[in-house]
Design a protein around this motif. Structure first.
Motif, PDB file in Angstrom:
ATOM      1  N   ASP A 161      25.297  54.858 -83.137  1.00 62.19           N
ATOM      2  CA  ASP A 161      26.048  53.921 -83.979  1.00 62.19           C
ATOM      3  C   ASP A 161      26.694  54.646 -85.157  1.00 62.19           C
ATOM      4  O   ASP A 161      27.835  54.358 -85.539  1.00 62.19           O
ATOM      5  CB  ASP A 161      25.122  52.816 -84.497  1.00 62.19           C
ATOM      6  N   THR A 162      25.943  55.579 -85.745  1.00 65.30           N
ATOM      7  CA  THR A 162      26.492  56.348 -86.868  1.00 65.30           C
ATOM      8  C   THR A 162      27.671  57.201 -86.410  1.00 65.30           C
ATOM      9  O   THR A 162      28.691  57.308 -87.106  1.00 65.30           O
ATOM     10  CB  THR A 162      25.408  57.252 -87.476  1.00 65.30           C
ATOM     11  N   TYR A 163      27.530  57.792 -85.237  1.00 66.44           N
ATOM     12  CA  TYR A 163      28.620  58.607 -84.680  1.00 66.44           C
ATOM     13  C   TYR A 163      29.880  57.783 -84.505  1.00 66.44           C
ATOM     14  O   TYR A 163      30.971  58.182 -84.925  1.00 66.44           O
ATOM     15  CB  TYR A 163      28.179  59.208 -83.348  1.00 66.44           C
ATOM     16  N   TYR A 164      29.766  56.603 -83.892  1.00 71.81           N
ATOM     17  CA  TYR A 164      30.942  55.755 -83.664  1.00 71.81           C
ATOM     18  C   TYR A 164      31.608  55.375 -84.988  1.00 71.81           C
ATOM     19  O   TYR A 164      32.838  55.349 -85.099  1.00 71.81           O
ATOM     20  CB  TYR A 164      30.543  54.481 -82.912  1.00 71.81           C
ATOM     21  N   ALA A 165      30.795  55.055 -85.987  1.00 69.44           N
ATOM     22  CA  ALA A 165      31.351  54.624 -87.272  1.00 69.44           C
ATOM     23  C   ALA A 165      32.099  55.758 -87.962  1.00 69.44           C
ATOM     24  O   ALA A 165      33.172  55.550 -88.548  1.00 69.44           O
ATOM     25  CB  ALA A 165      30.224  54.100 -88.169  1.00 69.44           C
ATOM     26  N   ARG A 166      31.545  56.960 -87.906  1.00 75.40           N
ATOM     27  CA  ARG A 166      32.138  58.074 -88.656  1.00 75.40           C
ATOM     28  C   ARG A 166      33.306  58.728 -87.923  1.00 75.40           C
ATOM     29  O   ARG A 166      34.284  59.134 -88.552  1.00 75.40           O
ATOM     30  CB  ARG A 166      31.056  59.123 -88.957  1.00 75.40           C
ATOM     31  N   VAL A 167      33.213  58.832 -86.611  1.00 78.00           N
ATOM     32  CA  VAL A 167      34.243  59.569 -85.896  1.00 78.00           C
ATOM     33  C   VAL A 167      35.580  58.839 -85.945  1.00 78.00           C
ATOM     34  O   VAL A 167      36.646  59.471 -85.996  1.00 78.00           O
ATOM     35  CB  VAL A 167      33.816  59.828 -84.430  1.00 78.00           C
ATOM     36  N   ARG A 168      35.559  57.506 -85.968  1.00 76.60           N
ATOM     37  CA  ARG A 168      36.805  56.755 -86.081  1.00 76.60           C
ATOM     38  C   ARG A 168      37.514  57.069 -87.391  1.00 76.60           C
ATOM     39  O   ARG A 168      38.738  57.195 -87.450  1.00 76.60           O
ATOM     40  CB  ARG A 168      36.522  55.251 -85.989  1.00 76.60           C
ATOM     41  N   TRP A 169      36.713  57.182 -88.436  1.00 76.80           N
ATOM     42  CA  TRP A 169      37.269  57.486 -89.758  1.00 76.80           C
ATOM     43  C   TRP A 169      37.867  58.897 -89.772  1.00 76.80           C
ATOM     44  O   TRP A 169      38.928  59.130 -90.329  1.00 76.80           O
ATOM     45  CB  TRP A 169      36.165  57.356 -90.782  1.00 76.80           C
ATOM     46  N   LEU A 170      37.148  59.821 -89.165  1.00 76.81           N
ATOM     47  CA  LEU A 170      37.626  61.205 -89.145  1.00 76.81           C
ATOM     48  C   LEU A 170      38.912  61.340 -88.336  1.00 76.81           C
ATOM     49  O   LEU A 170      39.811  62.097 -88.712  1.00 76.81           O
ATOM     50  CB  LEU A 170      36.538  62.124 -88.573  1.00 76.81           C
ATOM     51  N   ILE A 171      39.015  60.614 -87.244  1.00 75.62           N
ATOM     52  CA  ILE A 171      40.242  60.654 -86.438  1.00 75.62           C
ATOM     53  C   ILE A 171      41.413  60.067 -87.221  1.00 75.62           C
ATOM     54  O   ILE A 171      42.537  60.589 -87.183  1.00 75.62           O
ATOM     55  CB  ILE A 171      40.040  59.906 -85.104  1.00 75.62           C
ATOM     56  N   ALA A 172      41.150  58.989 -87.959  1.00 78.08           N
ATOM     57  CA  ALA A 172      42.202  58.410 -88.796  1.00 78.08           C
ATOM     58  C   ALA A 172      42.664  59.412 -89.841  1.00 78.08           C
ATOM     59  O   ALA A 172      43.871  59.559 -90.103  1.00 78.08           O
ATOM     60  CB  ALA A 172      41.689  57.137 -89.475  1.00 78.08           C
ATOM     61  N   ASN A 173      41.716  60.132 -90.436  1.00 76.26           N
ATOM     62  CA  ASN A 173      42.073  61.162 -91.404  1.00 76.26           C
ATOM     63  C   ASN A 173      42.843  62.304 -90.760  1.00 76.26           C
ATOM     64  O   ASN A 173      43.688  62.948 -91.397  1.00 76.26           O
ATOM     65  CB  ASN A 173      40.813  61.714 -92.103  1.00 76.26           C
ATOM     66  N   LEU A 174      42.533  62.571 -89.492  1.00 76.42           N
ATOM     67  CA  LEU A 174      43.252  63.618 -88.773  1.00 76.42           C
ATOM     68  C   LEU A 174      44.737  63.283 -88.680  1.00 76.42           C
ATOM     69  O   LEU A 174      45.597  64.150 -88.899  1.00 76.42           O
ATOM     70  CB  LEU A 174      42.654  63.776 -87.372  1.00 76.42           C
ATOM     71  N   PHE A 175      45.048  62.030 -88.409  1.00 66.40           N
ATOM     72  CA  PHE A 175      46.453  61.634 -88.317  1.00 66.40           C
ATOM     73  C   PHE A 175      47.145  61.714 -89.673  1.00 66.40           C
ATOM     74  O   PHE A 175      48.324  62.085 -89.755  1.00 66.40           O
ATOM     75  CB  PHE A 175      46.562  60.220 -87.741  1.00 66.40           C
ATOM     76  N   THR A 176      46.437  61.364 -90.750  1.00 65.35           N
ATOM     77  CA  THR A 176      47.051  61.488 -92.075  1.00 65.35           C
ATOM     78  C   THR A 176      47.300  62.949 -92.414  1.00 65.35           C
ATOM     79  O   THR A 176      48.294  63.284 -93.069  1.00 65.35           O
ATOM     80  CB  THR A 176      46.168  60.846 -93.159  1.00 65.35           C
ATOM     81  N   ALA A 177      46.396  63.821 -91.967  1.00 66.84           N
ATOM     82  CA  ALA A 177      46.595  65.251 -92.204  1.00 66.84           C
ATOM     83  C   ALA A 177      47.803  65.768 -91.430  1.00 66.84           C
ATOM     84  O   ALA A 177      48.519  66.668 -91.896  1.00 66.84           O
ATOM     85  CB  ALA A 177      45.340  66.030 -91.802  1.00 66.84           C
ATOM     86  N   LEU A 178      48.046  65.213 -90.245  1.00 68.50           N
ATOM     87  CA  LEU A 178      49.208  65.628 -89.457  1.00 68.50           C
ATOM     88  C   LEU A 178      50.511  65.254 -90.159  1.00 68.50           C
ATOM     89  O   LEU A 178      51.513  65.966 -90.051  1.00 68.50           O
ATOM     90  CB  LEU A 178      49.154  64.979 -88.078  1.00 68.50           C
ATOM     91  N   VAL A 179      50.492  64.132 -90.891  1.00 66.26           N
ATOM     92  CA  VAL A 179      51.681  63.753 -91.661  1.00 66.26           C
ATOM     93  C   VAL A 179      51.983  64.825 -92.705  1.00 66.26           C
ATOM     94  O   VAL A 179      53.133  65.261 -92.872  1.00 66.26           O
ATOM     95  CB  VAL A 179      51.477  62.387 -92.337  1.00 66.26           C
ATOM     96  N   ALA A 180      50.915  65.259 -93.411  1.00 67.31           N
ATOM     97  CA  ALA A 180      51.101  66.306 -94.421  1.00 67.31           C
ATOM     98  C   ALA A 180      51.564  67.609 -93.778  1.00 67.31           C
ATOM     99  O   ALA A 180      52.431  68.317 -94.315  1.00 67.31           O
ATOM    100  CB  ALA A 180      49.793  66.523 -95.182  1.00 67.31           C
ATOM    101  N   ALA A 181      51.004  67.934 -92.622  1.00 64.67           N
ATOM    102  CA  ALA A 181      51.403  69.169 -91.938  1.00 64.67           C
ATOM    103  C   ALA A 181      52.867  69.119 -91.515  1.00 64.67           C
ATOM    104  O   ALA A 181      53.579  70.139 -91.553  1.00 64.67           O
ATOM    105  CB  ALA A 181      50.509  69.391 -90.721  1.00 64.67           C
TER     106      ALA A 181
END
Length: 467
Positions: free
Chosen positions: A296-316
């Motif tokens: 459950d912790t994995y599911y909750a955190r990994v979604r957030w990290l993937i969302a942050n990954l896309f925001t980082a791609l915008v900056a890149a």
């Protein structure tokens, strides 16, 4: 008492708690050793002096693989009060091992709100089995509570209260309290109701005890009271308790009838829960509970990290537009993270303050414009200060005054942008009926990173610093 007599006094018993009221590691280890040795009687004797909340803590902090053995050994001490104090994940784990009759026995002696807290997370089939095992009055009260939305006053309230008619005298009230042994024993005030059972006032116990018996209860009651609608969100309930310094409050249904009460001890838990929930939502850490299953912790955190990954791609993507600028002056690549990082911290500061202000009703439509202006002024002051410091430092270190001016200007611009984003993003989400604690930080991070790179590299390009 002489010094000799004082020194001879017996030592205080060891409660198993340290000076911060936490269970001592050696106490926990001693209990587990008794359980492992099969000495259940010894384990119960050692645990018995603990408060129900401390017994709940003991069960929570032991390793998961030893939890059921401990619970089995001290089963006689694990009553409804212990379950009511227990962490949700641990409680669910132990309840799964109990029969419906055992769960019903645990909840029978609890206030309605505590019983609901135990039953509400069970599967529907298990809920029905437990409810069938309860006596009709308890079953009806709990079924009614479960019909209300989660985290509402209806789930939080308890039905056990004292309500008396307005035509009674103080003597009538006292006789009623003494004669009926079925009444609840934990209350701080008495509710006065009209014939339709609408609350019209409250009376503190202290007033009743100090008032002559012949005085009408309507003459000593306080008519001003805070009434809680049954469907009000528990966070709003907590805010009312905090604002009006309440000890207890009446809960009313849609027709205005008194259906329950909420007490301050429940509100303390809600305030702690809501404050922690907002902080965890901002970080994307899920429930933030160390007893939460790994999956459950994995599911909750990994979604957030993937969302942050896309925001980082915008900056890149923005950085790739300035490849030629970076190729001509590689030092810019080393300085970019400073601009984005400080801007991100500034945005996080503003975001945390804004989300808290929204949660506590300090920030409302009436003062939104003032709040935005305030945060803008703070951002300008912070940005100017940091810009001067970083501009002078970079200009001297690299012996390039223009580079200092560029990074100082970029820092000022990004901190101002971050301040505005930190207040406007959660306000926008709030206006859209979305929880600003859930996704604000993703948007603020995207803005501060992207705009930090854009402003810094853009100024470096147009200023003549490179080329």
């Amino acid at each position: 008492m002489s010094e000799t007599e004082f020194s001879a006094a017996p030592p205080l018993p060891d409660t198993g708690l340290d000076e911060d009221d936490r269970l001592k590691p050696e106490f926990v280890r001693a209990v587990l050793d008794l359980v492992e040795a099969g000495d259940e009687a010894g384990a119960r004797e050692k645990v018995e002096p603990l408060h129900p909340a401390d017994i709940a803590d003991l069960i929570e902090i032991v390793p998961a693989e030893q939890r059921r053995a401990l619970a089995s050994a001290i089963a006689e001490l694990i009553d409804g009060d212990v379950f009511a104090e227990m962490n949700d994940w641990v409680r669910d784990e132990l309840i799964d091992a109990l029969t419906a009759t055992q769960v019903a026995d645990l909840t029978a002696d609890l206030d309605t709100d505590d019983a609901v807290a135990i039953i509400e997370d069970m599967d529907e089939d298990e809920q029905r089995a437990v409810l069938r095992a309860l006596d009709p009055d308890d079953r009806a009260a709990i079924e009614e509570a479960l019909s209300y939305p989660e985290e509402s006053a209806g789930r939080l309230m308890q039905r056990e209260l004292i309500a008396v008619p307005e035509h009674w005298s103080v003597g009538d009230v006292l006789d009623y309290l003494r004669a009926d042994d079925q009444l609840t024993t934990d209350f701080w005030e008495i509710f006065v109701v009209d014939p339709a059972h609408h609350p019209i006032g409250t009376c503190n116990l202290s007033w009743i005890l100090r008032t002559p018996r012949s005085v009408a209860i309507a003459d000593v009651m306080k008519r001003e009271q805070t009434l809680i609608p049954v469907d009000m969100d528990q966070e709003e309930v907590a805010l009312r308790f905090q604002k009006y310094a309440l000890i207890s409050a009446a809960v009313i249904d849609g027709s205005g009838r008194l259906v329950g009460m909420i007490t301050v001890d429940d509100i303390v838990h809600i305030i702690q829960e809501e404050a922690g929930e907002d902080a965890l939502l901002l970080s994307g850490a899920g429930d933030g509970d160390i007893n939460e299953p790994v999956r459950d912790t994995y599911y909750a955190r990994v979604r957030w990290l993937i969302a942050n990954l896309f925001t980082a791609l915008v900056a890149a993507t923005i950085i790739t537009q300035f490849q030629d600028t970076l190729a001509q002056m590689i030092v810019l690549a080393a300085l970019m993270p400073i601009v984005a990082g400080v801007g991100g911290n500034a945005g996080t500061q503003t975001l945390a303050v804004t989300v808290r202000a929204l949660a506590t009703n300090q920030l409302t439509p009436a003062n939104t414009l003032w709040a935005v202006r305030r945060e803008l002024a703070i951002a300008i002051l912070n940005g100017a200060t940091v810009a001067i410091v970083i501009g002078i430092a970079v200009g001297l270190f690299f012996a390039n005054p223009l580079l200092g001016v560029v990074i100082g200007s970029a820092m000022l611009g990004n901190i101002v942008i971050a301040g505005l984003a930190g207040v406007l993003v959660p306000l926008t989400l709030e206006r859209c009926n979305a929880d600003p604690a859930i996704s604000s930080s993703i948007f603020v991070t995207m803005v501060t990173d992207s705009m930090g790179f854009l402003v810094f590299l853009g100024l470096a390009t147009v200023s003549g610093l490179v080329g």
